[in-house]
Design a protein around this motif. Structure first.
Motif, short mmCIF file in Angstrom:
data_model
loop_
_atom_site.label_atom_id
_atom_site.label_comp_id
_atom_site.label_asym_id
_atom_site.label_seq_id
_atom_site.Cartn_x
_atom_site.Cartn_y
_atom_site.Cartn_z
N VAL A 166 0.95 -1.14 0.14
CA VAL A 166 -0.34 -0.08 -0.04
C VAL A 166 0.94 1.26 -0.30
CG1 VAL A 166 -1.92 1.18 0.93
CG2 VAL A 166 -1.58 -1.13 0.91
N VAL A 185 1.57 2.29 -3.61
CA VAL A 185 0.87 2.84 -4.48
C VAL A 185 0.85 4.03 -4.08
CG1 VAL A 185 -1.43 2.91 -5.02
CG2 VAL A 185 -0.82 0.47 -3.97
N LYS A 231 -1.17 8.35 -3.38
CA LYS A 231 -2.12 8.46 -2.72
C LYS A 231 -3.30 8.62 -3.46
CE LYS A 231 0.70 9.91 1.02
NZ LYS A 231 1.56 11.74 1.57
N ARG A 283 -4.75 5.56 -3.74
CA ARG A 283 -4.85 4.49 -2.66
C ARG A 283 -7.09 4.76 -3.09
NH1 ARG A 283 -0.41 5.93 1.36
NH2 ARG A 283 1.17 6.10 0.08
N LEU A 298 -8.50 1.77 -4.75
CA LEU A 298 -8.09 0.07 -4.23
C LEU A 298 -8.91 -0.70 -3.77
CD1 LEU A 298 -4.61 0.48 -2.23
CD2 LEU A 298 -4.39 0.00 -4.73
#
Length: 172
Positions: free
Chosen positions: A155, A158, A160, A163, A166
């Motif tokens: 995480v 990835v 921001k 995100r 996700l």
């Protein structure tokens, strides 16, 4: 005297076998390709190369690999710029062996002569013609150079702004 004639007529029939009378222990194959000029390699079922040549060709191959054992062959066609092709030819008992021995060969034909000579075997296909498929040319576009891949990120790796897209795999 008639008994002697009957015996003289029956004994040769009893000692003969039908498939051996009407067929040879070898089979002649005619092999060709489109385009011609393909390299041909023939191997038997144990994997031994028994013939190599260039199409068109004619080759005589034994039918038998031993007592009650017909020989299966694999024919490999190769030519530069074309996809290699494989053809298999498999023997099966001939009708002369199966039914002709009823009339002429009898038990000796079924169990001894025809199996030993290989005359009991036949092939459905003795003219092998194969059309070779050209290998498609490779494209030089950038799209062909991109290889699909699976990339695993944590995480934290990835960005921001991504995100929010996700989806959790397991509930927390």
């Amino acid at each position: 005297m008639t008994r002697a004639r009957i015996i003289a007529a029956v004994v040769p029939l009893a000692l003969s076998s039908c498939a051996s009378i009407v067929s040879a222990p070898d089979e002649t194959f005619t092999i060709d390709s489109k385009p011609t000029g393909a390299n041909v390699t023939i191997t038997n079922l144990p994997g031994t190369t028994v013939y190599s040549g260039i199409t068109p060709l004619t080759v005589k191959l034994p039918k038998s690999g031993g007592y009650f054992n017909g020989l299966e062959y694999t024919i490999l066609f190769q030519q530069d710029g074309y996809v290699p092709q494989i053809r298999r030819v498999t023997p099966h008992p001939s009708a002369w062996f199966l039914f002709g021995n009823l009339a002429l060969g009898g038990v000796i034909g079924w169990l001894i002569v025809d199996p030993i000579t290989g005359a009991m075997w036949t092939f459905d296909e003795t003219e092998i013609n194969t059309s070779l498929v050209p290998i498609p040319p490779r494209s030089t576009s950038r799209q062909d150079e991109i290889q699909p891949a699976l990339v695993v990120l944590t995480v934290d790796q990835v960005p921001k702004e991504r995100r929010t897209h996700l989806v959790p795999l397991a509930p927390s």
